[in-house]
Motif scaffolding. Structure first.
Motif, PDB file in Angstrom:
ATOM      1  N   LEU A 330       0.850  -1.185   0.000  1.00  0.00           N
ATOM      2  CA  LEU A 330       0.000   0.000   0.000  1.00  0.00           C
ATOM      3  C   LEU A 330       0.891   1.241   0.000  1.00  0.00           C
ATOM      4  CD1 LEU A 330      -2.590  -1.113   2.709  1.00  0.00           C
ATOM      5  CD2 LEU A 330      -2.859  -1.232   0.211  1.00  0.00           C
ATOM      6  N   SER A 331       0.306   2.399  -0.273  1.00  0.00           N
ATOM      7  CA  SER A 331       1.104   3.632  -0.332  1.00  0.00           C
ATOM      8  C   SER A 331       1.582   4.082   1.042  1.00  0.00           C
ATOM      9  CB  SER A 331       0.289   4.753  -0.978  1.00  0.00           C
ATOM     10  OG  SER A 331      -0.810   5.117  -0.155  1.00  0.00           O
ATOM     11  N   SER A 332       0.935   3.573   2.106  1.00  0.00           N
ATOM     12  CA  SER A 332       1.335   3.918   3.474  1.00  0.00           C
ATOM     13  C   SER A 332       0.861   2.824   4.410  1.00  0.00           C
ATOM     14  CB  SER A 332       0.737   5.267   3.890  1.00  0.00           C
ATOM     15  OG  SER A 332      -0.683   5.213   3.835  1.00  0.00           O
ATOM     16  N   THR A 333       1.450   2.782   5.606  1.00  0.00           N
ATOM     17  CA  THR A 333       1.045   1.792   6.601  1.00  0.00           C
ATOM     18  C   THR A 333      -0.295   2.190   7.207  1.00  0.00           C
ATOM     19  OG1 THR A 333       2.261   2.971   8.331  1.00  0.00           O
ATOM     20  CG2 THR A 333       3.435   1.231   7.150  1.00  0.00           C
ATOM     21  N   ARG A 334      -1.193   1.207   7.378  1.00  0.00           N
ATOM     22  CA  ARG A 334      -2.468   1.478   8.048  1.00  0.00           C
ATOM     23  C   ARG A 334      -3.231   0.190   8.318  1.00  0.00           C
ATOM     24  NH1 ARG A 334      -6.428   3.248   3.299  1.00  0.00           N
ATOM     25  NH2 ARG A 334      -5.085   2.787   1.540  1.00  0.00           N
ATOM     26  N   GLY A 335      -4.257   0.317   9.146  1.00  0.00           N
ATOM     27  CA  GLY A 335      -5.117  -0.808   9.491  1.00  0.00           C
ATOM     28  C   GLY A 335      -6.512  -0.319   9.802  1.00  0.00           C
ATOM     29  N   TYR A 336      -7.386  -1.270  10.134  1.00  0.00           N
ATOM     30  CA  TYR A 336      -8.788  -0.974  10.469  1.00  0.00           C
ATOM     31  C   TYR A 336      -9.482  -0.228   9.336  1.00  0.00           C
ATOM     32  CZ  TYR A 336      -6.689  -1.980  15.023  1.00  0.00           C
ATOM     33  OH  TYR A 336      -5.995  -2.565  16.053  1.00  0.00           O
ATOM     34  N   PHE A 337      -9.333  -0.728   8.118  1.00  0.00           N
ATOM     35  CA  PHE A 337      -9.906  -0.081   6.952  1.00  0.00           C
ATOM     36  C   PHE A 337     -10.728  -1.090   6.173  1.00  0.00           C
ATOM     37  CE2 PHE A 337      -6.215  -1.035   3.864  1.00  0.00           C
ATOM     38  CZ  PHE A 337      -5.624  -1.948   4.732  1.00  0.00           C
ATOM     39  N   ALA A 338     -11.105  -0.764   4.933  1.00  0.00           N
ATOM     40  CA  ALA A 338     -12.010  -1.622   4.172  1.00  0.00           C
ATOM     41  C   ALA A 338     -11.617  -1.632   2.707  1.00  0.00           C
ATOM     42  CB  ALA A 338     -13.449  -1.129   4.320  1.00  0.00           C
ATOM     43  N   ALA A 339     -12.088  -2.647   1.966  1.00  0.00           N
ATOM     44  CA  ALA A 339     -11.739  -2.773   0.560  1.00  0.00           C
ATOM     45  C   ALA A 339     -12.895  -3.327  -0.243  1.00  0.00           C
ATOM     46  CB  ALA A 339     -10.511  -3.670   0.395  1.00  0.00           C
ATOM     47  N   ALA A 340     -12.959  -2.935  -1.503  1.00  0.00           N
ATOM     48  CA  ALA A 340     -13.950  -3.444  -2.450  1.00  0.00           C
ATOM     49  C   ALA A 340     -13.282  -3.647  -3.793  1.00  0.00           C
ATOM     50  CB  ALA A 340     -15.129  -2.483  -2.590  1.00  0.00           C
ATOM     51  N   GLY A 341     -13.690  -4.675  -4.530  1.00  0.00           N
ATOM     52  CA  GLY A 341     -13.134  -4.958  -5.839  1.00  0.00           C
ATOM     53  C   GLY A 341     -14.065  -4.536  -6.954  1.00  0.00           C
ATOM     54  N   GLY A 342     -13.509  -4.306  -8.157  1.00  0.00           N
ATOM     55  CA  GLY A 342     -14.310  -3.930  -9.314  1.00  0.00           C
ATOM     56  C   GLY A 342     -13.453  -3.857 -10.563  1.00  0.00           C
ATOM     57  N   VAL A 343     -14.021  -3.251 -11.599  1.00  0.00           N
ATOM     58  CA  VAL A 343     -13.333  -3.136 -12.882  1.00  0.00           C
ATOM     59  C   VAL A 343     -12.756  -1.738 -13.011  1.00  0.00           C
ATOM     60  CG1 VAL A 343     -13.607  -3.216 -15.395  1.00  0.00           C
ATOM     61  CG2 VAL A 343     -14.808  -4.865 -13.947  1.00  0.00           C
ATOM     62  N   GLN A 344     -11.473  -1.678 -13.248  1.00  0.00           N
ATOM     63  CA  GLN A 344     -10.769  -0.383 -13.337  1.00  0.00           C
ATOM     64  C   GLN A 344     -11.174   0.387 -14.591  1.00  0.00           C
ATOM     65  OE1 GLN A 344      -6.608  -0.804 -12.574  1.00  0.00           O
ATOM     66  NE2 GLN A 344      -6.070   1.005 -13.763  1.00  0.00           N
TER      67      GLN A 344
END
Length: 344
Positions: A330-344
């Motif tokens: 990732l571009s920076s360190t982090r946690g407790y977040f969320a993600a979703a997938g799709g078509v770019q």
């Protein structure tokens, strides 16, 4: 002289069929024979487009952030690219998406302290813009999980704890999310994965628990049904899946010698009353991570042990007994977040 064909149809054109076209006149018997022979042109719907990227949004560094990173699957050894931000900084949110958009809902802002019902929509085609604010969740909540299909997203559980499940209908996403049937028990810090017809919500606190609930989308006013458990009680984990299985990875497992785990569990949807099977681990143990994927692979990013990570692991579903491979960060360190997938 004319030629008489079956059914009384008069024609001088010979009936010819192949896999792409059929010309002339056919009776029902002739058509059936052509279908059985595999030479009748069948009109099938095109397969859904394959996800090509994942958007990881929000989180803690430990300050709450609005950052959105995009991982492009075809070039996943590169550092994730920074896209347009969420509308407000938060952590402990959940996300779901289809091929064109991702919805990021709920969360916690540490300073000033605020629990949010806000839902942001990222439109993938214009993802350099700030996410647009849509209709809210029915209540302010954080540490929840989300799963969905092409038309709707279901957000379940959260701090309280609560068993509430809320549904966002994408086509009318300016409306407040509608409350549906609850999870089998109140819990937070859980994870979810699913397919086009069902969603599986696993793990969580208090406890923690190994409980897995299944929501059937077509009958989502009913209480979620309890299925086979995870291999161990876990919370602050993440999940990704395809049409046949879901992979639940990482998290905090107090009864293990090392409480923060790299364990990956696979739930096979067709046999979901069985205990989830342990697969190859993540490259390192961590909690508070996020995940998204496509039909062949899942990407698990970020997380925390004593400090935050930017690490991204890829699980290849077909060879899931191997240790997950480390990809670009990732571009920076982090946690407790969320993600979703799709078509770019």
């Amino acid at each position: 002289m004319v030629k008489r064909y079956y059914g009384g149809v008069i024609s001088a054109t010979q009936a010819v069929a192949n896999a792409s076209s059929a010309t002339g006149f056919f009776n029902v018997t002739q058509q059936t024979q052509a279908v059985q022979a595999g030479i009748w042109p069948l009109s099938l719907p095109p397969p859904p487009p394959e996800n090509t990227a994942a958007w990881f949004g929000g989180g803690s560094t430990p300050s709450s952030v609005t950052t959105v990173n995009r991982i492009t699957f075809a070039t996943d050894t590169a550092t994730a690219s920074v896209r347009g931000p969420l509308s407000v900084a938060r952590q402990g949110l959940a996300a779901v998406g289809n091929t064109t958009d991702g919805w990021f809902g709920g969360g916690l802002l540490l300073s000033p302290f605020s629990i949010l019902s806000r839902v942001d929509r990222i439109t993938y085609a214009t993802d350099t813009a700030t996410a647009s604010v849509r209709g809210p969740l029915s209540s302010a909540i954080f540490n929840l999980a989300a799963v969905g299909n092409t038309t709707d997203g279901w957000f379940g559980g959260g701090n309280g704890p609560v068993s509430t499940v809320q549904r966002i209908t994408y086509a009318t996403d300016t409306d407040t999310a509608s409350v549906r049937g609850p999870l089998s028990s109140a819990r937070y810090a859980l994870a979810a994965a699913g397919n086009t017809t069902n969603g599986w919500f696993g793990g969580g606190k208090p406890g923690p628990v190994s409980t897995v609930d299944r929501i059937s989308y077509a009958t989502d006013t009913a209480t979620a049904s309890v299925r086979g458990p995870l291999s161990a009680a876990t919370y602050l984990l993440a999940a990704a899946g395809n049409t046949t299985a879901g992979w639940f990875g990482g998290g905090y497992t107090p009864n293990y010698p090392n409480s923060i785990t790299s364990t990956v569990n696979r739930i096979t949807y067709a046999t979901d009353t069985a205990t989830a099977s342990v697969r190859g681990p993540l490259s390192l143990a961590r909690k508070g991570l996020a995940a998204a994927g496509n039909t062949t692979d899942g990407w698990f990013g970020g997380g925390i042990v004593a400090s935050f990570f930017s690490t991204v692991d890829r699980i290849t579903y077909a060879t899931d007994t191997a240790t997950a491979s480390v990809r670009g960060p990732l571009s920076s360190t982090r946690g407790y977040f969320a993600a979703a997938g799709g078509v770019q």
